[in-house]
Motif scaffolding. Structure first.
Motif, PDB file in Angstrom:
ATOM      1  N   VAL A  26       0.854  -1.192   0.000  1.00 10.52           N
ATOM      2  CA  VAL A  26       0.000   0.000   0.000  1.00 10.52           C
ATOM      3  C   VAL A  26       0.889   1.241   0.000  1.00 10.52           C
ATOM      4  CG1 VAL A  26      -1.879   1.244   1.129  1.00 10.52           C
ATOM      5  CG2 VAL A  26      -1.686  -1.234   1.416  1.00 10.52           C
ATOM      6  N   VAL A  27       0.536   2.208  -0.809  1.00 11.97           N
ATOM      7  CA  VAL A  27       1.185   3.527  -0.751  1.00 11.97           C
ATOM      8  C   VAL A  27       0.123   4.512  -0.252  1.00 11.97           C
ATOM      9  CG1 VAL A  27       2.320   5.375  -2.024  1.00 11.97           C
ATOM     10  CG2 VAL A  27       2.790   2.983  -2.615  1.00 11.97           C
ATOM     11  N   PHE A  28       0.226   4.886   1.008  1.00  9.06           N
ATOM     12  CA  PHE A  28      -0.735   5.807   1.618  1.00  9.06           C
ATOM     13  C   PHE A  28      -0.379   7.233   1.210  1.00  9.06           C
ATOM     14  CE2 PHE A  28      -0.730   2.113   4.442  1.00  9.06           C
ATOM     15  CZ  PHE A  28      -2.085   1.920   4.689  1.00  9.06           C
ATOM     16  N   VAL A  29      -1.278   7.897   0.492  1.00  7.27           N
ATOM     17  CA  VAL A  29      -1.000   9.254   0.004  1.00  7.27           C
ATOM     18  C   VAL A  29      -1.850  10.263   0.775  1.00  7.27           C
ATOM     19  CG1 VAL A  29      -1.011  10.817  -1.968  1.00  7.27           C
ATOM     20  CG2 VAL A  29      -0.374   8.420  -2.285  1.00  7.27           C
ATOM     21  N   LEU A  30      -1.207  10.923   1.725  1.00  5.62           N
ATOM     22  CA  LEU A  30      -1.875  11.973   2.498  1.00  5.62           C
ATOM     23  C   LEU A  30      -1.780  13.290   1.734  1.00  5.62           C
ATOM     24  CD1 LEU A  30      -3.057  13.490   4.917  1.00  5.62           C
ATOM     25  CD2 LEU A  30      -0.788  13.417   5.977  1.00  5.62           C
ATOM     26  N   GLU A  31      -2.925  13.809   1.295  1.00 11.40           N
ATOM     27  CA  GLU A  31      -2.979  15.143   0.688  1.00 11.40           C
ATOM     28  C   GLU A  31      -3.158  16.134   1.834  1.00 11.40           C
ATOM     29  OE1 GLU A  31      -4.737  15.120  -3.644  1.00 11.40           O
ATOM     30  OE2 GLU A  31      -6.076  14.041  -2.336  1.00 11.40           O
ATOM     31  N   ASN A  32      -2.042  16.607   2.298  1.00  9.06           N
ATOM     32  CA  ASN A  32      -2.021  17.393   3.531  1.00  9.06           C
ATOM     33  C   ASN A  32      -2.143  18.881   3.213  1.00  9.06           C
ATOM     34  OD1 ASN A  32      -1.571  18.438   6.049  1.00  9.06           O
ATOM     35  ND2 ASN A  32       0.410  17.424   6.370  1.00  9.06           N
ATOM     36  N   ASN A  33      -3.400  19.356   3.185  1.00  7.55           N
ATOM     37  CA  ASN A  33      -3.623  20.777   2.877  1.00  7.55           C
ATOM     38  C   ASN A  33      -3.915  21.597   4.121  1.00  7.55           C
ATOM     39  OD1 ASN A  33      -6.339  20.360   3.505  1.00  7.55           O
ATOM     40  ND2 ASN A  33      -6.943  20.078   1.374  1.00  7.55           N
ATOM     41  N   GLY A  34      -3.825  20.947   5.280  1.00  9.73           N
ATOM     42  CA  GLY A  34      -3.955  21.688   6.537  1.00  9.73           C
ATOM     43  C   GLY A  34      -5.376  22.004   6.970  1.00  9.73           C
ATOM     44  N   TRP A  35      -6.353  21.467   6.228  1.00  7.28           N
ATOM     45  CA  TRP A  35      -7.746  21.736   6.571  1.00  7.28           C
ATOM     46  C   TRP A  35      -8.558  20.442   6.607  1.00  7.28           C
ATOM     47  CZ3 TRP A  35      -9.272  26.416   8.176  1.00  7.28           C
ATOM     48  CH2 TRP A  35      -8.511  27.535   7.807  1.00  7.28           C
ATOM     49  N   ALA A  36      -9.340  20.278   7.645  1.00  7.28           N
ATOM     50  CA  ALA A  36     -10.349  19.223   7.706  1.00  7.28           C
ATOM     51  C   ALA A  36     -11.690  19.935   7.556  1.00  7.28           C
ATOM     52  CB  ALA A  36     -10.273  18.463   9.020  1.00  7.28           C
ATOM     53  N   GLU A  37     -12.194  20.009   6.333  1.00  8.33           N
ATOM     54  CA  GLU A  37     -13.338  20.846   5.990  1.00  8.33           C
ATOM     55  C   GLU A  37     -13.025  22.301   6.368  1.00  8.33           C
ATOM     56  OE1 GLU A  37     -17.101  19.292   7.146  1.00  8.33           O
ATOM     57  OE2 GLU A  37     -16.753  17.344   6.248  1.00  8.33           O
ATOM     58  N   SER A  38     -13.593  22.805   7.465  1.00  8.40           N
ATOM     59  CA  SER A  38     -13.345  24.192   7.848  1.00  8.40           C
ATOM     60  C   SER A  38     -12.482  24.300   9.110  1.00  8.40           C
ATOM     61  CB  SER A  38     -14.681  24.905   8.094  1.00  8.40           C
ATOM     62  OG  SER A  38     -15.421  24.228   9.105  1.00  8.40           O
ATOM     63  N   THR A  39     -11.953  23.175   9.558  1.00  8.48           N
ATOM     64  CA  THR A  39     -11.166  23.174  10.794  1.00  8.48           C
ATOM     65  C   THR A  39      -9.676  23.117  10.474  1.00  8.48           C
ATOM     66  OG1 THR A  39     -12.955  21.932  11.855  1.00  8.48           O
ATOM     67  CG2 THR A  39     -10.850  22.030  13.016  1.00  8.48           C
ATOM     68  N   PRO A  40      -8.901  24.089  10.938  1.00  4.19           N
ATOM     69  CA  PRO A  40      -7.468  24.062  10.641  1.00  4.19           C
ATOM     70  C   PRO A  40      -6.770  22.928  11.395  1.00  4.19           C
ATOM     71  CG  PRO A  40      -7.952  25.830  12.173  1.00  4.19           C
ATOM     72  CD  PRO A  40      -9.281  25.274  11.732  1.00  4.19           C
ATOM     73  N   ALA A  41      -5.636  22.531  10.867  1.00  9.28           N
ATOM     74  CA  ALA A  41      -4.895  21.408  11.450  1.00  9.28           C
ATOM     75  C   ALA A  41      -4.603  21.634  12.930  1.00  9.28           C
ATOM     76  CB  ALA A  41      -3.605  21.196  10.676  1.00  9.28           C
ATOM     77  N   SER A  42      -4.346  22.882  13.299  1.00 10.35           N
ATOM     78  CA  SER A  42      -3.987  23.171  14.693  1.00 10.35           C
ATOM     79  C   SER A  42      -5.114  22.849  15.664  1.00 10.35           C
ATOM     80  CB  SER A  42      -3.600  24.650  14.831  1.00 10.35           C
ATOM     81  OG  SER A  42      -4.696  25.481  14.451  1.00 10.35           O
TER      82      SER A  42
END
Length: 336
Positions: free
Chosen positions: A178-194
């Motif tokens: 498996v190659v897990f590809v995380l598209e890490n744009n820093g947003w979960a819908e409207s919630t920032p990663a922090s």
């Protein structure tokens, strides 16, 4: 790109002709998504619409590095992955319009794009739901002795789900390809990663370290870097050494969905990102594409996209009595 010491290196330099092909593909995806947004706002497309404008290099770089019989799963933001895996834009646009000529027979719409013949095992509107499906596909490849890989695309919000952790755990335990590809744009819908992650976005590789999994850090706005990392990850996975986690840093230039007012986001910052981190503009500069050549190509691409709308509008509406067909696979679904 971070490499684990001792891992094999893969010659992943792309010839200019191939790179120009990826440039065109990224432009097709951009214009396609702009068109579906336009038609959605005009009231022609049903359901919700999520676009991946700004993230084109991830889909194109990953899919270009895969072999034809490798498989992917996608998310609710699936147009780019589907086109990059080889589905014609006519079939994707027809699906937007709910037509039988669509890649999912008109039953899926934007968030449920399938094209099994081309290795797209389906987009899913449930966060993280494609991950266990790809672990299962990889297990099947292992049991059959087939040198293929399974690639789930997912966002940073999905790394908080149980499906993500169970899939990572089993994939590493059983050394699945498996190659897990995380598209890490820093947003979960409207919630920032922090506000939704105990890790900084640049530290997401710790998700892989927790399972002892090989990982790569990738600049997702650079299609060459994405391609090279995926070739490296694929070689590792099919060699029997187990899965690879790719933390691909990218940027979402738009809201979570079309119509999202983005009251949670600094609009000036978003505009600056679009101006300074555009993967298409970056590759255009890298290739030295002149304004004249770009305008010529852009007009050609736009005409193809416009033609896909005409194709879709001329399509066939699914019969209501067929609504429950294919709830279970019966092997009769025909695709070109």
């Amino acid at each position: 790109m971070t490499q684990v010491e001792g891992e094999p290196r893969v010659d992943a330099v792309l010839p200019e002709e191939r790179l120009r092909g990826l440039f065109r593909e990224m432009l097709v995806i951009r214009r396609f998504e702009e068109k579906v947004e336009e038609r959605f706002r005009a009231g022609e497309l049903p359901g919700f619409l999520h676009v991946a404008i700004g993230q084109e290099a991830v889909a194109c770089g990953v899919c270009a590095a895969l072999e034809p019989d490798d498989v992917i799963s996608s998310t609710h933001r699936a147009h780019a992955h589907t086109i990059a895996k080889g589905t014609h834009i006519n079939a994707v646009m027809a699906e937007m319009y709910g037509k039988k000529e669509g890649c999912s027979g008109g039953y899926g719409g934007s968030m449920h794009l399938y094209d099994v013949a081309r290795g797209n095992m389906g987009a899913n509107a449930v966060v993280g739901a494609g991950l266990p499906m790809m672990a299962g596909a990889a297990l099947a490849f292992t049991l059959k002795g087939e040198p293929r890989v399974a690639v789930p695309f997912f966002g940073d919000g999905a790394t908080n789900t149980g499906a993500f952790h169970e899939s990572m755990n089993l994939a590493q335990l059983w050394k699945l390809p498996v190659v897990f590809v995380l598209e890490n744009n820093g947003w979960a819908e409207s919630t920032p990663a922090s506000q939704q992650l105990p890790l900084a976005v640049e530290d997401m590789h710790h998700r892989a370290l927790a399972y002892g999994m090989h990982h790569l850090e990738v600049d997702g706005q650079d299609v060459e870097a994405v391609f090279a990392a995926t070739r490296e990850a694929r070689a590792h996975a099919v060699s029997g050494k187990g899965p690879v986690f790719m933390n691909v840093r990218t940027f979402r230039f738009t809201g979570h969905y079309v119509g999202d007012p983005q009251v949670y986001r600094d609009k000036a910052e978003a505009r600056e990102l679009a101006e300074t981190h555009d993967p298409i503009e970056r590759l255009r500069v890298r290739l030295g594409v002149s304004d004249e050549d770009f305008e010529r190509l852009d007009a050609e691409v736009q005409a193809e996209v416009d033609a896909s709308v005409d194709f879709a509008k001329a399509g066939t509406d699914p019969a209501p009595e067929d609504a429950l067909r294919w709830v279970y696979a019966d092997g009769t679904m025909e695709r070109s």
